[in-house]
Design an enzyme around this catalytic site. Structure first.
Site, short mmCIF file in Angstrom:
data_model
loop_
_atom_site.label_atom_id
_atom_site.label_comp_id
_atom_site.label_asym_id
_atom_site.label_seq_id
_atom_site.Cartn_x
_atom_site.Cartn_y
_atom_site.Cartn_z
NE ARG A 9 -2.22 -1.12 3.65
CZ ARG A 9 -1.83 -0.15 4.46
NH1 ARG A 9 -2.08 1.12 4.16
NH2 ARG A 9 -1.17 -0.42 5.57
CE LYS B 92 -6.26 -3.62 5.10
NZ LYS B 92 -7.03 -4.26 6.21
CG HIS C 53 -7.19 -3.62 10.96
ND1 HIS C 53 -5.85 -3.37 11.15
CD2 HIS C 53 -7.29 -4.42 9.88
CE1 HIS C 53 -5.17 -3.99 10.21
NE2 HIS C 53 -6.01 -4.64 9.43
CB SER D 174 1.91 -6.74 10.20
OG SER D 174 2.63 -7.73 9.50
CE LYS E 142 -5.00 -9.11 12.07
NZ LYS E 142 -5.32 -7.84 11.37
CB THR E 143 -3.52 -14.60 10.65
OG1 THR E 143 -3.81 -13.33 10.06
CG2 THR E 143 -4.05 -15.69 9.75
CG ASP F 33 -7.58 -7.67 7.81
OD1 ASP F 33 -6.76 -7.51 8.73
OD2 ASP F 33 -7.64 -6.91 6.83
NE ARG G 30 -0.13 -8.77 2.56
CZ ARG G 30 -0.67 -8.47 3.73
NH1 ARG G 30 -1.69 -9.18 4.18
NH2 ARG G 30 -0.18 -7.49 4.45
#
Length: 613
Positions: free
Chosen positions: A141, A284, A303, A321, A325-326, A340, A405
Site C-alpha cells: 500500500r 482497504k 481491524h 502485522s 492475529k491470524t 481481518d 500475499r
C-alpha cells in the site's frame, strides 16, 4: 471432388497424408472444411489406419460423406461469462463515460484465469491450481498517497492530518477523468459487483471497474459474492471503485505528490486509484468507507479477526502485522468468522469481507495448515517467486517483495462460519509483539486501560527487519489500524468501551514478543504458551485467577495460568539484570506517553489516567 480424391489417394500411397492435407489446406477452403469434418467424425484416423487397404471407392465414399451438410443443430451453450463472449450491460458504464465494448461482468475464476493468462504479464497457473499475479512496481500500500475529498457533508467528521490528507473536489474530478480516459483506451475491462458486510441490514453494494483480470479475481475473493438472483437485482452500487492503477497520476495536479494517488470522495461515493496496481488498495479502500459509515450508525468497525466457540462465545483479536492475529484466531476448536475486518452491531459481530488476504512469506503447511491448504483453484498468489517449469512456489523467496500475499474465499477455510456473523464478544484480545521484553505475557485490562491500549495500538519492530533498525523500535498504530481510520480514534474507543460495558466483555493484553530480556538477549514467547493463555481465556480460568500488579504500567497479571510456567508471567522476574529491566521499562513507558500526546484532546480523563507512570 475428383481432384481432391486423386491428391488424397496419392498422399496415402506415398505415406504423406498429413503433408498433402497441409498443402491443400492453404489453397482451398473446401479441403479445410473436409479436414475439420473428418476430425469431428473420427474418419481421418480411420483413413490413416487403413491407408494400405482402402480402395478408391471406399475413400471417395468417406470423403463425400464427410463433406455433406450436417443437419442444423442448436448452438453450443456456454456460461454467461465465457471468455469468448461479452455479457456485461454496456449501459452501466456508458453513463459513467466509459465506452469500452469488451467487458466481463462478475466473471468466474476460470474466465479470469484465461483473461490473465492471455493478457497480463507475470500470470501463471501454479502447481496447486492457484493463479500467480504480479502487481508491478508497487508491491504494498501507499499510505502517503491516500487522499480524502474535503467536502461539506463530511468535513467536520473526519480526523484530518497525516492519515486523512485533504484533497479538493476539483483535483478529485481531474483524477477521476484521468482514470476514465485511461479505461477508455483499454480493449477490455472487468466489472465486479459485490457486497461489503455479511449482515444484510448494513452491507454496502460495491462496484469495481478495472482493466486487469487479476484485480477482478482479487475482489471476487475479497468481497461477498452475490447469488445470481442478487446480481440480477443489484441495481446501482452504493460505491464505485475506478481502478486505473496502471496509469499514473499527474504530478503537476494540485495535491499530488507522486505518480500514485488513492482518493476517496464520500459525496460522490467513489474511489479513484492511479499509479499503483497493488490489489490491496481496493480492499482497504472499502474498509475505509466502512470505517466512516458504520460509526455514524453507532456500529464499531474493527481491524481485527474473530472466531467463535462451540457454545457460541465470540472472541475478537486486535493486532498489527507480526503479532499473531491470524495464527491465534485460526483455532481448530473454534469457527473462524473472519481474519481481518469486522463490525460490532447491536445484534453481534459480522465479517465485512468475503475472503482472506494473508501474508505468504515463509508459509508452510506445518505453520499455517489452514492457509496453506486454501491455496488451490480460485486462490490468487501475489508477487510470489515460483519455478516456471513445475509451478512450485518458493514462499521463502522475497526477491520481489517481503509482502507476498495470498487471497482466497472464506469458504476455503474448513472451519469457517458461513454466513460470517456471530453474537456479542465475550473476550477482546489485544495482541502486541513487545521486542523490549517488558510487557507481561498476559494482563487483564480495566475498561479505561482497554481504551488506552486500543488507541495506542502498540507493537515493535526488531533489528534486522528493516534497513537502519539496529534495536527494538516501538510502532504505534491507532486502533490497530490507523491508515484506515476516518474519525478521531477516540470515536472508535468510545464505541468499544460502550459495547464492552453493555455486554460485560473482558479485555486482555497479550504479549507475543520477548521475555527474559529484549530482542537479542531474551527469547520469543513460545506459541505453545500463548495458545495455552488463549485457551485459558476461552475456558474462563483466567477470569477467575488471582492477580498481582505490574508496576509502571499498572497492569493486572495473573499469578498462575493452566499450561504455563508461572515464572514467566511477571516480566521483571524473568530478567537477570533488574536495573536493566527498570531502565528498559522506563524507556517503553516514555514512548507510550509521547505517542499518546496527539490523542489527548479527544480523550476522557479516565482514558488519560490509564497511561503508564
Amino acid at each position: 471432388s475428383s481432384d481432391l480424391f486423386k491428391l488424397y489417394s496419392s498422399g496415402i500411397r506415398q505415406g504423406t497424408c498429413s503433408a498433402t492435407l497441409g498443402i491443400m489446406a492453404s489453397r482451398t477452403a473446401s479441403l479445410r472444411s473436409m479436414v475439420r469434418a473428418l476430425g469431428r467424425n473420427g474418419q481421418l484416423r480411420q483413413l490413416h489406419v487403413s491407408r494400405h487397404v482402402a480402395d478408391k471407392a471406399t475413400a471417395r465414399q468417406i470423403i463425400e460423406g464427410s463433406l455433406k451438410v450436417s443437419a442444423t443443430k442448436a448452438p453450443a451453450q456456454f456460461a454467461a461469462d465465457h471468455y469468448l463472449f461479452e455479457d456485461a450491460d454496456i449501459k452501466m458504464l456508458a453513463d459513467l463515460g466509459i465506452n469500452t465494448q469488451v467487458v466481463q461482468h462478475n466473471a468466474s475464476p476460470g474466465t479470469l484465469y484465461n483473461e490473465a493468462l492471455f493478457y497480463e504479464k507475470g500470470s501463471a497457473i501454479l502447481s496447486t491450481g492457484a493463479l500467480a499475479a504480479f502487481s508491478g512496481a508497487k508491491t504494498g500500500r501507499s499510505p502517503l498517497d491516500k487522499r480524502v475529498v474535503d467536502e461539506p457533508s463530511t468535513s467536520d467528521d473526519i480526523w484530518w492530518g497525516s492519515v486523512n490528507i485533504k484533497l479538493d473536489a476539483q483535483t478529485f474530478r481531474i483524477n477521476r477523468e484521468r482514470a476514465i480516459d485511461y479505461l477508455n483506451t483499454r480493449e477490455r475491462l472487468y466489472v465486479f459487483d459485490g457486497f461489503a458486510g455479511w449482515d444484510p441490514a448494513y452491507r454496502l453494494k460495491i462496484r469495481v471497474i478495472t482493466s486487469r483480470a487479476y484485480h477482478a479475481l482479487f475482489m471476487h475473493n475479497m468481497l461477498i459474492r452475490p447469488t445470481e438472483e442478487e446480481l440480477r437485482s443489484f441495481g446501482e452500487p452504493d460505491y464505485t471503485i475506478y481502478n486505473a492503477g496502471a496509469f499514473p497520476a499527474n504530478r503537476a495536479t494540485e495535491g499530488m505528490t507522486s505518480g500514485t494517488s488513492v482518493s476517496l470522495n464520500f459525496a460522490s461515493k467513489e474511489v479513484v486509484i492511479l499509479g499503483t496496481e497493488y490489489a490491496g488498495e481496493m480492499k482497504k479502500g472499502v474498509f475505509t468507507i466502512m470505517n466512516y459509515l458504520l460509526p455514524k450508525k453507532n456500529i464499531l468497525s474493527m481491524h481485527a479477526s474473530a472466531n467463535e466457540g462451540k457454545d457460541g462465545d465470540v472472541s475478537i483479536f486486535f493486532g498489527l502485522s507480526g503479532t499473531g492475529k491470524t495464527t491465534l484466531s485460526a483455532d481448530p476448536e473454534r469457527a473462524l468468522i473472519g481474519d481481518d475486518e469486522h463490525a460490532w452491531t447491536n445484534d453481534g459481530v459480522f465479517n465485512i469481507e468475503g475472503g482472506c488476504y494473508a501474508k505468504a512469506v515463509g508459509l508452510s503447511r506445518e505453520k499455517e495448515p489452514e492457509i496453506f491448504d486454501a491455496i488451490r483453484f480460485g486462490t490468487l498468489l501475489e508477487n510470489v517467486v515460483f519455478d516456471k517449469r513445475t509451478g512450485e512456489v518458493d514462499y521463502d523467496n522475497v526477491s520481489i517483495t517481503e509482502n507476498t500475499r495470498v487471497s482466497y474465499p472464506l469458504e476455503y477455510i474448513p472451519n469457517a462460519k458461513l454466513p460470517a456473523v456471530g453474537g456479542h464478544p465475550s473476550n477482546i484480545v489485544m495482541l502486541t509483539c513487545d521486542a523490549f521484553g517488558v510487557l507481561p505475557p498476559v494482563s487483564k485490562l480495566t475498561p479505561s486501560q482497554a481504551m488506552y491500549h486500543f488507541i495506542s495500538g502498540y507493537t515493535a519492530k526488531v533489528a534486522g527487519t528493516e534497513i537502519g533498525v539496529t534495536e527494538p523500535t516501538a510502532t504505534f498504530s491507532a486502533c490497530f489500524g490507523a491508515p484506515f481510520m476516518v474519525w478521531h480514534p477516540a470515536k472508535y474507543a468510545e464505541l468499544l468501551a460502550e459495547k464492552m460495558a453493555q455486554h460485560n466483555v473482558d479485555a486482555w493484553l497479550i504479549n507475543t514478543g520477548w521475555t527474559g530480556g529484549a530482542h537479542g538477549q531474551g527469547q520469543r514467547m513460545s506459541l505453545k504458551d500463548t495458545r495455552a493463555i488463549i485457551d485459558a481465556i476461552h475456558s474462563g480460568d483466567l477470569a477467575k485467577a488471582e492477580y498481582e500488579n505490574f508496576p509502571k504500567f499498572n497492569l493486572k497479571v495473573p499469578k498462575s495460568c493452566p499450561g504455563v510456567d508461572s515464572k514467566i508471567l511477571m516480566p521483571n522476574k524473568t530478567w537477570s539484570d533488574q536495573a536493566e529491566f527498570d531502565k528498559t521499562a522506563e524507556k517503553l513507558a516514555a514512548l507510550f506517553k509521547d505517542n499518546f500526546k496527539k490523542f489527548e484532546g479527544g480523550c476522557s480523563a479516565d482514558i488519560l489516567a490509564a497511561s503508564p507512570e
